[in-house]
Design an enzyme around this catalytic site. Structure first.
Site, mmCIF file in Angstrom:
data_model
loop_
_atom_site.group_PDB
_atom_site.id
_atom_site.type_symbol
_atom_site.label_atom_id
_atom_site.label_comp_id
_atom_site.label_asym_id
_atom_site.label_seq_id
_atom_site.Cartn_x
_atom_site.Cartn_y
_atom_site.Cartn_z
ATOM 1 N N HIS A 91 0.820 -1.204 0.000
ATOM 2 C CA HIS A 91 0.000 0.000 0.000
ATOM 3 C C HIS A 91 0.859 1.261 0.000
ATOM 4 O O HIS A 91 1.943 1.305 0.589
ATOM 5 C CB HIS A 91 -0.908 0.032 1.229
ATOM 6 C CG HIS A 91 -2.117 -0.840 1.128
ATOM 7 N ND1 HIS A 91 -3.016 -0.755 0.087
ATOM 8 C CD2 HIS A 91 -2.579 -1.834 1.942
ATOM 9 C CE1 HIS A 91 -3.993 -1.638 0.265
ATOM 10 N NE2 HIS A 91 -3.747 -2.303 1.379
ATOM 11 N N CYS A 142 0.263 2.693 -4.703
ATOM 12 C CA CYS A 142 -0.524 3.839 -5.138
ATOM 13 C C CYS A 142 0.178 5.159 -4.798
ATOM 14 O O CYS A 142 0.929 5.246 -3.835
ATOM 15 C CB CYS A 142 -1.894 3.804 -4.472
ATOM 16 S SG CYS A 142 -2.913 2.424 -5.034
#
Length: 344
Positions: A91, A142
């Site tokens: 993440h 991301c």
């Protein structure tokens, strides 16, 4: 120059956040494939490839402190001419300015204990790399564009970019944790209200192991609120050998592709898979610019709404990815069979 004493050192991190509501599926598979490629194609010795994952039986978990330690140790071992590599699958998030600061949100990766590693931390690592050594970062997460603070954009939202208007890809899990989710998690651990900035929580929980980005505010590490003194204005970095290949632009998310969509039956990161497919199709050395451009083309053809970026000096944009030598071309056929089988 590279010679017989040149070292090739790597740190690979895969965070699947196993057993949590933030769980991903393809990050550990990415790391396994990258390790195979480093050894088979790029001449890395297995003993010089450190692997941190949260898989079952993992020896070293990818916490913030462990990742920082592994990276610091790698940089400390480096000498002029060495090739350093960091791959991260997990993440990412965006951190808003702290109280009293100005500016835009900035990039960070999310270790398994949520002790964020920020663009400032990567800038400090790059600045410690010996002259003549290279430090390549591939971040399949991301909002990863710009993950090395102040690194020059070569391919991105402002340069060399032509994002497609739409996508035919189905919805997939994004490798993104919203800032609010991170605050909620840290608040439950620290006992501090979630209205506090993430810096307050991280300095209180992790003390000296929290990002350098948050220590400029003078956090005490004992649970009290860090000072709101603004951070000093950044100074332009010296010319460096940092090279960032990001899975997407700062305003985009990177996809975690489930096993049922991967032809080989293994979940993977869309960007990691695209890089592996480009390398498999091109045995000759590729420049960093060529690799990112070709990975962009692969993802566009597959219908993904993410656009990989390249940040580095002009010279490193044209340099060979991981300094691949011509003599290494013959080894490419053995590179990463695991990921090649999982291509979309």
């Amino acid at each position: 120059m590279e010679g017989e004493t040149t070292k090739r050192l790597a740190t690979l991190v895969g965070c699947n956040y196993v057993g949590t509501r933030y769980e991903l599926r393809g990050c550990i598979n990415d790391v396994d494939a990258v390790r195979d490629t480093l050894v088979a194609r790029f001449g890395f010795a297995p003993a010089d490839v450190a692997v941190l994952t949260d898989g079952r039986g993992a020896e070293v978990l990818p916490t913030g402190a462990n990742i920082r330690r592994a990276l610091a140790d790698m940089v400390a071992r480096a000498a002029p001419g060495d090739v350093l590599f960091f791959h991260y699958s997990g993440h990412g998030t965006l951190v808003p300015p702290h109280h009293g600061d100005s500016g835009a949100e900035e990039e960070a990766i999310v270790p398994t204990d949520f002790n964020l590693i920020t663009d400032v931390d990567f800038r400090q690592l790059v600045d410690r790399v010996p002259p003549g050594a290279s430090f390549t970062i591939v971040s399949d997460s991301c909002h990863s564009g710009g993950l090395i603070d102040q690194e020059k954009e070569q391919i991105g939202p402002s340069v060399g970019s032509d994002p497609s208007a739409g996508s035919t890809a189905p919805a997939r899990t994004a490798r993104f944790l919203p800032y609010g989710a991170i605050l909620d998690h840290l608040s439950a651990v620290s006992g501090m209200p979630s209205s506090h900035h993430v810096a307050d929580h991280l300095v209180a929980l992790f003390g000296a192991d929290a990002s350098a980005k948050f220590h400029v505010h003078g956090g005490s590490g004992n649970g009290s609120t860090p000072s709101t003194t603004p951070a000093p204005a950044p100074t332009p970095p010296r010319p460096d050998e940092g090279i960032l290949l990001s899975g997407c632009q700062t305003n985009e998310t990177s996809a975690d592709v489930p096993a049922y969509e991967a032809s080989g039956g293994k979940a993977c990161g869309a960007f990691s898979s695209a890089v592996q497919s480009v390398l498999a199709a091109h045995p000759a050395p590729l420049s960093n610019r060529e690799l990112v451009a070709k990975a962009r083309a692969v993802l566009e053809e597959q219908g993904f709404e993410q656009h990989p970026c390249l940040y580095c000096t002009d010279a490193n944009a044209e340099a060979r990815f991981l300094s691949q030598d011509k003599k290494e071309e013959t080894a490419v056929g053995a590179a990463s069979p695991a990921m090649s089988a999982a291509l979309l």
